[in-house]
Design a protein around this motif. Structure first.
Motif, PDB file in Angstrom:
ATOM      1  N   ALA A  88      -3.704   8.846   5.986  1.00 40.69           N
ATOM      2  CA  ALA A  88      -2.607   7.862   5.801  1.00 40.69           C
ATOM      3  C   ALA A  88      -1.260   8.452   5.616  1.00 40.69           C
ATOM      4  CB  ALA A  88      -2.975   6.989   4.510  1.00 40.69           C
TER       5      ALA A  88
ATOM      6  N   SER B 294       0.706  -1.147  -0.021  1.00 40.37           N
ATOM      7  CA  SER B 294      -0.058   0.140   0.133  1.00 40.37           C
ATOM      8  C   SER B 294       0.749   1.179  -0.027  1.00 40.37           C
ATOM      9  CB  SER B 294      -0.912   0.090   1.159  1.00 40.37           C
ATOM     10  OG  SER B 294      -0.029   0.135   2.374  1.00 40.37           O
ATOM     11  N   GLY B 295       0.251   2.407  -0.214  1.00 42.45           N
ATOM     12  CA  GLY B 295       0.964   3.612  -0.290  1.00 42.45           C
ATOM     13  C   GLY B 295       1.432   4.168   1.088  1.00 42.45           C
ATOM     14  N   THR B 296       0.516   3.585   2.057  1.00 48.01           N
ATOM     15  CA  THR B 296       0.614   3.720   3.572  1.00 48.01           C
ATOM     16  C   THR B 296       1.828   3.024   4.199  1.00 48.01           C
ATOM     17  OG1 THR B 296      -1.838   3.820   3.756  1.00 48.01           O
ATOM     18  CG2 THR B 296      -0.563   3.958   5.775  1.00 48.01           C
TER      19      THR B 296
ATOM     20  N   SER C 176       0.506   5.449  -4.617  1.00 42.16           N
ATOM     21  CA  SER C 176      -0.748   4.549  -3.946  1.00 42.16           C
ATOM     22  C   SER C 176      -1.409   4.025  -5.489  1.00 42.16           C
ATOM     23  CB  SER C 176      -1.549   5.278  -3.233  1.00 42.16           C
ATOM     24  OG  SER C 176      -2.787   4.392  -3.110  1.00 42.16           O
ATOM     25  N   PHE C 177      -1.768   2.655  -5.336  1.00 44.25           N
ATOM     26  CA  PHE C 177      -2.615   2.174  -6.321  1.00 44.25           C
ATOM     27  C   PHE C 177      -3.979   1.675  -5.694  1.00 44.25           C
ATOM     28  CE2 PHE C 177       1.979   1.358  -7.337  1.00 44.25           C
ATOM     29  CZ  PHE C 177       2.251   2.447  -8.189  1.00 44.25           C
ATOM     30  N   ASN C 178      -4.362   2.305  -4.803  1.00 38.86           N
ATOM     31  CA  ASN C 178      -5.446   2.091  -4.038  1.00 38.86           C
ATOM     32  C   ASN C 178      -6.675   2.143  -5.225  1.00 38.86           C
ATOM     33  OD1 ASN C 178      -7.412   1.850  -2.125  1.00 38.86           O
ATOM     34  ND2 ASN C 178      -7.348   3.895  -1.603  1.00 38.86           N
TER      35      ASN C 178
ATOM     36  N   ASP D  19       4.524  12.621  -0.559  1.00 37.40           N
ATOM     37  CA  ASP D  19       3.201  11.432  -0.712  1.00 37.40           C
ATOM     38  C   ASP D  19       2.813  11.985  -2.072  1.00 37.40           C
ATOM     39  OD1 ASP D  19       0.976  10.421  -0.513  1.00 37.40           O
ATOM     40  OD2 ASP D  19       0.545  11.094   1.698  1.00 37.40           O
TER      41      ASP D  19
ATOM     42  N   LYS E 173      -7.401   5.539  -7.060  1.00 38.39           N
ATOM     43  CA  LYS E 173      -6.434   6.138  -7.464  1.00 38.39           C
ATOM     44  C   LYS E 173      -6.357   6.322  -9.139  1.00 38.39           C
ATOM     45  CE  LYS E 173      -4.725   7.712  -3.574  1.00 38.39           C
ATOM     46  NZ  LYS E 173      -5.991   7.464  -2.820  1.00 38.39           N
TER      47      LYS E 173
ATOM     48  N   THR F 265      -4.939  16.826   4.238  1.00 37.53           N
ATOM     49  CA  THR F 265      -4.579  15.641   3.742  1.00 37.53           C
ATOM     50  C   THR F 265      -5.321  14.330   4.254  1.00 37.53           C
ATOM     51  OG1 THR F 265      -2.655  14.126   3.026  1.00 37.53           O
ATOM     52  CG2 THR F 265      -2.585  15.008   5.253  1.00 37.53           C
ATOM     53  N   PHE F 266      -5.234  13.276   3.794  1.00 38.67           N
ATOM     54  CA  PHE F 266      -5.684  11.828   4.209  1.00 38.67           C
ATOM     55  C   PHE F 266      -4.984  11.659   5.190  1.00 38.67           C
ATOM     56  CE2 PHE F 266      -6.447   7.243   3.302  1.00 38.67           C
ATOM     57  CZ  PHE F 266      -7.761   7.111   4.009  1.00 38.67           C
TER      58      PHE F 266
ATOM     59  N   GLU G  89      -1.552  10.639  -4.625  1.00 36.00           N
ATOM     60  CA  GLU G  89      -2.795  11.300  -5.706  1.00 36.00           C
ATOM     61  C   GLU G  89      -2.228  11.748  -6.803  1.00 36.00           C
ATOM     62  OE1 GLU G  89      -5.070  13.909  -3.039  1.00 36.00           O
ATOM     63  OE2 GLU G  89      -5.461  12.260  -1.494  1.00 36.00           O
TER      64      GLU G  89
ATOM     65  N   ILE H 141       4.872   5.103   2.660  1.00 33.30           N
ATOM     66  CA  ILE H 141       5.138   6.249   3.445  1.00 33.30           C
ATOM     67  C   ILE H 141       5.927   5.686   4.900  1.00 33.30           C
ATOM     68  CG2 ILE H 141       4.455   8.023   4.944  1.00 33.30           C
ATOM     69  CD1 ILE H 141       1.856   8.083   2.856  1.00 33.30           C
TER      70      ILE H 141
ATOM     71  N   GLY I 117      -2.127  -1.453  -3.303  1.00 33.66           N
ATOM     72  CA  GLY I 117      -0.775  -1.337  -3.299  1.00 33.66           C
ATOM     73  C   GLY I 117      -0.166   0.019  -3.501  1.00 33.66           C
TER      74      GLY I 117
ATOM     75  N   VAL J 216       2.607  16.672   0.632  1.00 31.88           N
ATOM     76  CA  VAL J 216       1.569  15.979  -0.440  1.00 31.88           C
ATOM     77  C   VAL J 216       1.306  16.583  -1.473  1.00 31.88           C
ATOM     78  CG1 VAL J 216      -0.837  14.935  -0.492  1.00 31.88           C
ATOM     79  CG2 VAL J 216       0.749  14.815   1.862  1.00 31.88           C
TER      80      VAL J 216
ATOM     81  N   TRP K  93     -10.750  16.698   2.122  1.00 32.16           N
ATOM     82  CA  TRP K  93     -10.303  16.055   3.413  1.00 32.16           C
ATOM     83  C   TRP K  93     -10.246  17.056   4.611  1.00 32.16           C
ATOM     84  CZ3 TRP K  93      -9.966  11.347   1.952  1.00 32.16           C
ATOM     85  CH2 TRP K  93      -9.186  10.768   0.824  1.00 32.16           C
TER      86      TRP K  93
HETATM   87  C1  LIG Z   1      -2.570  11.513   0.399  1.00 31.75           C
HETATM   88  C2  LIG Z   1      -2.670  10.056   0.716  1.00 31.75           C
HETATM   89  N1  LIG Z   1      -1.747   9.477   1.113  1.00 31.75           N
HETATM   90  C3  LIG Z   1      -1.668   8.277   1.303  1.00 31.75           C
HETATM   91  C4  LIG Z   1      -2.416   7.358   0.713  1.00 31.75           C
HETATM   92  C5  LIG Z   1      -2.563   5.963   1.155  1.00 31.75           C
HETATM   93  O1  LIG Z   1      -2.331   5.205   0.117  1.00 31.75           O
HETATM   94  P1  LIG Z   1      -2.892   3.552   0.440  1.00 31.75           P
HETATM   95  O2  LIG Z   1      -4.274   3.664   0.338  1.00 31.75           O
HETATM   96  O3  LIG Z   1      -2.383   3.002  -0.768  1.00 31.75           O
HETATM   97  O4  LIG Z   1      -2.424   3.047   1.499  1.00 31.75           O
HETATM   98  C6  LIG Z   1      -3.445   8.078   0.127  1.00 31.75           C
HETATM   99  C7  LIG Z   1      -4.824   7.239  -0.571  1.00 31.75           C
HETATM  100  O5  LIG Z   1      -5.307   6.294   0.113  1.00 31.75           O
HETATM  101  C8  LIG Z   1      -3.752   9.468  -0.097  1.00 31.75           C
HETATM  102  O6  LIG Z   1      -4.610   9.933  -0.647  1.00 31.75           O
END
Ligand SMILES: Cc1ncc(COP(=O)(O)O)c(C=O)c1O
Length: 404
Positions: free
Chosen positions: A113, A72-74, A209-211, A185, A214, A110-111, A188, A77, A221, A159, A347
């Motif tokens: 995550a 994941s993107g999380t 991120s490949f949520n 980050d 996205k 921001t989100f 997006e 990070i 991912g 971000v 957000w």
């Molecule tokens: C700004 C931002 N950072 C981090 C994330 C985390 O990515 P992920 O959902 O792949 O963990 C997201 C999206 O979900 C995001 O919008």
């Protein structure tokens, strides 16, 4: 009979759900071909050719040195923070220890995550206000934060919100001045360029991120890219090590460091390879969606589209706008929802989140917080790349009615 069928079809079509941003696989079936290859060679897991190639292809696409495909993107990070050394001092919950923990600056708008991994690393987030011109981290507030926290600051996470790039030159200049690493980050903003170069490639590390929502998705991912010319291969190798449970080179299972199960699977990476082939098309479509909204809505009283400028080539992941007249974001959201159309508030800033209420917030100016204002009067409009011209017309018709 024929007429009633035709009528119900039209009704159905008019009520078909329009999404904010949903998965959009290639018409050519690229993703399935890569998945089939994984099945045919029985490289379902772990890792495999698709993972290696996805890392290579993304690296080539954005123009960086090397990458690690993660779950994941999380996760990306989290490992980027670990890679720059955030949280070396592990804290307990005592007030004294809290004062002593590493500090990481990140935007408030921001989100969650972006921020949660800072806490995973036992560090303290300090929220930085936004800039009106970019909606992203305010360099003025960032400078103030460095002056306040001095050497406790161990990293900056910037971000690129909704695919708009932050003002990277100014932010990098401040990071260089205080000798603190920048992590981008870019969850997006895959496909966004700042002054002609892809976002995610300016900081020491960048993440994508490949949520599912996205601009391209692998179902879930992320990717961590390392941009530091000197040390990146070595650092990415370390990231891959942490992401596969930190298994030492030994005959038995041996662990000298804390590990994580953060790697991307070979099937998921196959989807990513296919999606990467249509990234440019998706950016083009998102740009057209934004252009359509701008033409149709900008003339309405009190409407301001999200900011664009000379140096920003956004991917327009979500088309957003701000309202300053009598129509409020909630009016638009409710009107669209009634017609089965998804939209979303901006957000909610992190300094307003109950979980983060004790964290510091550095505003840009004394007269109030820019991020709060954007949250209060902003809205994200449906930006799904599968939207037709009719869908777009349906959305703006509903919105325009609110001005009559
Ligand atoms: C700004 C931002 N950072 C981090 C994330 C985390 O990515 P992920 O959902 O792949 O963990 C997201 C999206 O979900 C995001 O919008």
């Amino acid at each position: 009979m024929g007429t009633s069928n035709a009528l119900s079809n039209t009704t159905l079509q008019n009520n078909t759900r329009i999404y904010l941003s949903s998965p959009h696989m290639s018409d050519e079936g690229y993703e399935q071909a890569y998945i089939k290859e994984a099945f045919d060679t029985n490289w379902i897991a772990p890792l495999g050719n698709n993972v290696n190639e996805f890392e290579k292809e993304l690296t080539e696409k954005v123009g960086t040195k090397c990458a690690a495909a993660l779950s994941s993107g999380t996760a990306a990070i989290h490992l980027a923070l670990k890679a720059v050394g955030v949280g070396k001092k592990s804290g307990t919950d005592s007030a004294v220890d809290r004062e002593d923990r590493d500090v990481v600056f990140c935007p408030s708008l921001t989100f969650s995550a972006t921020v949660n991994p800072i806490v995973y690393q036992n560090a303290t987030p300090v929220f930085i206000d936004s800039d009106e011109e970019t909606w992203n981290m305010s360099p003025v507030a960032l400078e103030k934060a460095f002056q306040k926290y001095g050497e406790r600051a161990k990293a900056v996470v910037v971000v690129h919100l909704y695919g708009l790039s932050a003002d990277l030159d100014k932010i990098l200049e401040i990071c260089d001045k205080y000798n603190v690493p920048l992590i981008e980050d870019s969850a997006e903003s895959l496909g966004t360029k700042y002054k002609g170069k892809y976002t995610g490639t300016f900081g020491k590390y960048g993440i994508f991120s490949f949520n599912g929502n996205k601009i391209i998705t692998t179902s879930g991912g992320g990717m961590l890219v390392a941009n530091d010319i000197k040390a990146s291969e070595e650092r990415i190798a370390k990231v891959r090590f942490w992401a596969t449970q930190s298994r030492d080179v030994a005959r038995w299972y041996q662990h000298s460091e804390l590990g994580y199960n953060y790697r991307m699977s070979n099937i998921v990476a196959g989807i990513g390879r296919g999606q990467l082939k249509v990234l440019d098309k998706r950016v083009e479509k998102k740009k057209n969606i934004f252009g359509f909204y701008r033409r149709e809505l900008e003339m309405l009283d009190g409407v301001a589209m999200m900011p664009t400028n000379d140096w920003n080539e956004p991917n327009y992941w979500l088309s957003c706008l701000r309202l300053s007249g009598s129509v409020k974001p909630l009016d638009i959201m409710l009107a669209l929802e009634k017609e089965n159309i998804e939209s979303r508030p901006i957000w909610k800033p992190m300094h307003l989140q109950p979980y983060y209420s004790e964290c510091d917030f550095i505003s840009q100016c004394a007269s109030g917080s820019v991020s709060e204002k954007i949250f209060e009067n902003g809205i994200c409009l449906p930006s799904d790349t599968k939207m037709t011209e009719n869908d777009l017309a349906r959305v703006v018709k509903i919105i325009k009615k609110l001005w009559r």
